[in-house]
Design an enzyme around this catalytic site. Structure first.
Site, mmCIF file in Angstrom:
data_model
loop_
_atom_site.group_PDB
_atom_site.id
_atom_site.type_symbol
_atom_site.label_atom_id
_atom_site.label_comp_id
_atom_site.label_asym_id
_atom_site.label_seq_id
_atom_site.Cartn_x
_atom_site.Cartn_y
_atom_site.Cartn_z
ATOM 1 N N HIS A 106 0.816 -1.215 0.000
ATOM 2 C CA HIS A 106 0.000 0.000 0.000
ATOM 3 C C HIS A 106 0.849 1.264 0.000
ATOM 4 O O HIS A 106 1.450 1.596 1.023
ATOM 5 C CB HIS A 106 -0.905 -0.023 1.234
ATOM 6 C CG HIS A 106 -2.061 0.925 1.173
ATOM 7 N ND1 HIS A 106 -3.294 0.545 0.696
ATOM 8 C CD2 HIS A 106 -2.175 2.233 1.522
ATOM 9 C CE1 HIS A 106 -4.116 1.590 0.761
ATOM 10 N NE2 HIS A 106 -3.477 2.619 1.259
ATOM 11 N N ASP B 191 0.621 5.442 -1.249
ATOM 12 C CA ASP B 191 -0.279 6.493 -1.737
ATOM 13 C C ASP B 191 0.402 7.584 -2.563
ATOM 14 O O ASP B 191 -0.113 8.713 -2.642
ATOM 15 C CB ASP B 191 -0.983 7.156 -0.541
ATOM 16 C CG ASP B 191 -2.256 6.427 -0.150
ATOM 17 O OD1 ASP B 191 -2.299 5.872 0.951
ATOM 18 O OD2 ASP B 191 -3.192 6.413 -0.985
ATOM 19 N N GLU C 50 -8.767 1.946 -3.177
ATOM 20 C CA GLU C 50 -8.985 2.002 -1.732
ATOM 21 C C GLU C 50 -10.354 2.561 -1.375
ATOM 22 O O GLU C 50 -10.507 3.741 -1.093
ATOM 23 C CB GLU C 50 -7.882 2.827 -1.060
ATOM 24 C CG GLU C 50 -7.946 2.721 0.457
ATOM 25 C CD GLU C 50 -6.834 3.494 1.171
ATOM 26 O OE1 GLU C 50 -6.158 4.313 0.511
ATOM 27 O OE2 GLU C 50 -6.651 3.294 2.381
ATOM 28 N N HIS D 257 -13.170 2.671 2.743
ATOM 29 C CA HIS D 257 -12.147 3.515 3.353
ATOM 30 C C HIS D 257 -12.728 3.889 4.714
ATOM 31 O O HIS D 257 -13.278 3.008 5.397
ATOM 32 C CB HIS D 257 -11.786 4.715 2.482
ATOM 33 C CG HIS D 257 -10.561 5.434 2.965
ATOM 34 N ND1 HIS D 257 -10.601 6.703 3.494
ATOM 35 C CD2 HIS D 257 -9.266 5.040 3.034
ATOM 36 C CE1 HIS D 257 -9.377 7.062 3.868
ATOM 37 N NE2 HIS D 257 -8.550 6.073 3.591
ATOM 38 N N HIS E 154 -9.323 -1.100 6.967
ATOM 39 C CA HIS E 154 -10.362 -0.061 7.050
ATOM 40 C C HIS E 154 -11.777 -0.566 7.301
ATOM 41 O O HIS E 154 -12.678 0.246 7.532
ATOM 42 C CB HIS E 154 -10.398 0.845 5.804
ATOM 43 C CG HIS E 154 -9.337 1.895 5.744
ATOM 44 N ND1 HIS E 154 -9.425 3.113 6.376
ATOM 45 C CD2 HIS E 154 -8.151 1.910 5.099
ATOM 46 C CE1 HIS E 154 -8.335 3.835 6.132
ATOM 47 N NE2 HIS E 154 -7.539 3.124 5.359
ATOM 48 N N HIS F 137 -2.782 -2.846 4.628
ATOM 49 C CA HIS F 137 -2.007 -1.932 5.489
ATOM 50 C C HIS F 137 -2.655 -1.858 6.868
ATOM 51 O O HIS F 137 -3.299 -0.870 7.212
ATOM 52 C CB HIS F 137 -1.804 -0.548 4.858
ATOM 53 C CG HIS F 137 -3.057 0.206 4.483
ATOM 54 N ND1 HIS F 137 -4.074 -0.308 3.734
ATOM 55 C CD2 HIS F 137 -3.415 1.491 4.759
ATOM 56 C CE1 HIS F 137 -5.023 0.602 3.563
ATOM 57 N NE2 HIS F 137 -4.660 1.712 4.182
ATOM 58 N N ASP G 16 2.181 1.991 3.925
ATOM 59 C CA ASP G 16 1.304 3.171 3.901
ATOM 60 C C ASP G 16 2.102 4.458 3.677
ATOM 61 O O ASP G 16 1.669 5.562 4.041
ATOM 62 C CB ASP G 16 0.493 3.281 5.201
ATOM 63 C CG ASP G 16 -0.859 3.980 4.999
ATOM 64 O OD1 ASP G 16 -1.584 4.151 5.998
ATOM 65 O OD2 ASP G 16 -1.172 4.370 3.856
#
Lengths: 330, 323
Positions: A10, A12, A113, A140, A186, A207, A276
């Protein structure tokens, strides 16, 4: 790390590229970009061999333009690979990851995500798969019409679906059928339980870390770690300080503790890396950016992890899950 | 499929569909070698869920073409030439489907969409429709905005056919000045034979000839017979007229079956094309000209669009994200 690809679940960076550069890749050099955790030079230093790049649309775009927003993030990941063909290789299968590794390129995969990105549409799910998306994080930090998120467990969101709705169950079945990995980071605890029961294929946490060491609802409690082991899934450890020590001060040693704990409770076969990076604003001392993975590996070796266990955590576990998900779909 | 079956293919046998003008058996009877299927969503979805609805229609077409052995999805001219089955192509009918987002356009291309009509019966923020049903995005003097030009150029770069059916004349002229590749009217007829906002006037026909484009004649009664039911003869008049003004090489067939109801006598459904060809033969059209109308003209345009896209690779890709 020379023998087994390090696969991180994961990252971003695409979200940062949107925020900083409006996805205009002409205005940035990904080799040297210096205000993010991630750039190509650091990835190489960190011996990162495969990365699930995250296509994320914010929760407040749900019921608005989440689908279009997500397509734009999927597009930027494809263009990253097109723009840096010497370094990045787009990947959509376990085989592709190994192919990229053999060619010394960074296998680049896509994870979406948040279930809000599919707007309750199985057709949209299928087409995102066709565009190369290989995992969907079911929520999420917001409920979808068919699945509840972790904030329900914290008490700040109402439970709207009691976990997964009937349609949520259909989503799971369709993901199994097409070969899309199910990501439970999540989601609420009820969803974790229901999906681990229902899914015909192993599932992932892209993650999330160990609840026993830091009681945060984004983490995975011991009994669920054991269920994941039973289903032969994977928990890819998140490095975010708030999930590692439940405080702002965290070091690489604390992250290694999570690896140790999961191994102890559920076995080395369910561990992976899900840093992450570029999705959080606080990372541990010693793991400041994506060049630092080898230091974590060194620490695990120092704690008497065997080569077999390290290779499993680096990439063999994820590859096993990915292959089984592919097999179930055929 | 969406209206009657909610896209559930398990509820229908595509070989024999009772309620439509199209099904596989009649396509075979009509000698269809390739069909561009339209992924269409209503104008009222603009600025709402048009993107998601369009994805669902694209998904439907992909499933149709995968699940029936008589059909084969193609995404290149070569694919169309080489298939032994009925070639399926996907078009999107209306720029509102891309929500002013070039990345969305690119992702549709990646999914196999090879043609986009810039508007349906409504203006987009960047292009103008021939229809005035809806009040939004009324254009002043800019039938095609700067962003609209970016859309055209990005379609050129990708190799996506630009379809001017439903666009206003202003938009059509502007596009013809910007596009580096030939463009099409996927389902429009001759304005001189039947004046209608959906049809193509002679000056535009000439410009299409100049730019090596294609006018695919719409068979719907309202557009060919101007309110009457019409028959094969009036349809053939459209073909004759366009041949006279723009040359036989500019013509194709874009029936609009199942997009409209009310077709001329003798052309009720997709099995009837041979009757039209028969009429044109009897009017002295050569076999070569008819081979062009049937498929070669389309293939030529498609190939030129592909060439423009691969030739332009060095020109760099548009970085514009959204309008």
């Amino acid at each position: 790390m020379g023998e087994t690809p390090l696969i991180d679940g994961h990252n971003d960076l695409p979200w940062q590229i949107r925020g900083l550069f409006n996805n205009e890749l002409n205005t940035v050099d990904l080799h040297t970009l210096n205000n993010t955790h991630t750039n190509i030079a650091k990835i190489k230093e960190g011996r990162l061999a495969a990365q699930f790049w995250v296509a994320y649309a914010p929760c407040d775009s749900q019921y608005k333009d989440a689908v279009r927003y997500t397509l734009e993030q999927i597009d930027v990941i494809h263009r990253m690979c097109q723009k840096y063909p010497e370094d990045l290789m787009f990947a959509a299968s376990s085989g592709d990851i190994l192919k990229a590794f053999n060619q010394k390129k960074i296998a680049s995969l896509i994870g979406v995500e948040g279930g809000h990105s599919i707007d309750s549409s199985l057709g949209t799910l299928r087409l995102m798969y066709q565009l190369g998306v290989r995992y969907l994080t079911l929520t999420h930090s917001c409920n979808t019409p068919w699945a509840d998120n972790w904030l329900v467990d914290e008490g700040s969101h109402p439970a709207e679906n009691n976990g997964l709705s009937k349609f949520g169950e259909q989503v799971i079945k369709e993901m199994n059928r097409i070969g899309m990995m199910i990501d439970l980071s999540h989601v609420s605890e009820k969803v974790m339980n229901q999906v681990l029961e229902l899914s015909a294929a192993p599932v992932i946490f892209s993650h999330s870390s160990a609840y026993a060491l830091c009681k945060h609802k984004r983490n995975v409690p011991d009994y669920l770690l054991q269920k994941v082991a039973h289903k032969k899934g994977i928990v890819m450890v998140n490095f975010y300080n708030n999930y590692i020590t439940c405080s702002k001060n965290t070091t690489l040693l604390d992250v290694a503790d999570h690896f140790d704990h999961i191994k102890k409770v559920a076995g080395y076969q369910i561990i992976g890396f899900g840093g992450d990076y570029d999705g959080v604003n606080r990372v541990p001392q010693g793991l400041e950016d994506v060049s630092k993975y080898p230091d974590l590996v060194t620490e695990l070796l120092r704690r008497n992890w065997t080569d077999l266990e390290i290779m499993a955590a680096l990439g063999e576990n994820l590859l096993r899950v990915f292959k089984e998900v592919e097999r179930v779909s055929h | 499929m969406r209206i009657i079956y909610d896209n559930q293919l398990s509820k229908v046998d595509l070989r024999k569909i009772p309620q439509t003008a199209t099904d596989i058996s009649r396509m075979q009877a009509g000698h269809i070698g390739a069909q561009v299927f339209s992924a269409y969503v209503m104008c009222t979805a603009q600025e709402k869920d048009a993107v998601r609805l369009t994805l669902e229609q694209v998904d439907l077409i992909l499933r149709m073409c995968n699940e029936y052995e008589e059909l084969e999805l193609v995404t290149t001219a070569a694919g169309m030439r080489n298939t032994k089955k009925i070639a399926c192509l996907i078009s999107i009918e209306g720029g509102h489907s891309i929500d002013s987002s070039l990345p969305t356009l690119r992702m549709f291309y990646q999914l196999g969409v090879r043609s986009l009509a810039l508007t349906h019966t409504c203006n987009t923020p960047w292009a103008e429709s021939s229809s005035k049903i809806y009040p939004f995005y009324k254009r002043g003097n800019n039938s095609l905005t700067d962003f609209g030009k970016e859309v055209v150029l990005e379609m050129n770069r990708l190799g996506m056919l630009i379809d001017l059916s439903h666009s206003s004349k202003g938009t059509a002229w502007a596009v013809l000045n910007v596009s580096r590749a030939p463009v099409i009217f996927s389902h429009s007829s001759a304005d001189a034979v039947c004046p209608h906002i959906r049809n193509v006037p002679d000056d535009l026909l000439l410009r299409m000839k100049e730019t090596r484009g294609l006018i695919m004649v719409n068979l719907y009664s309202d557009f060919v017979a101007c309110g009457q039911k019409g028959n094969i003869s009036i349809v053939a008049d459209h073909f004759d007229h366009i041949k006279k003004v723009a040359g036989a090489e500019s013509i194709g067939i874009g029936g609009d079956y199942d997009g409209a109801s009310g077709f001329p006598d003798g052309l009720e459904d997709v099995s009837k094309y041979p009757a039209l060809i028969q009429e044109l033969l009897s009017r002295g059209w050569s076999e070569n000209e008819l081979a062009g109308v049937l498929r070669n003209n389309f293939l030529r345009v498609f190939e030129e669009v592909e060439q423009v896209s691969s030739g332009g690779r060095s020109a760099g890709q548009s970085q514009t994200n959204t309008h």
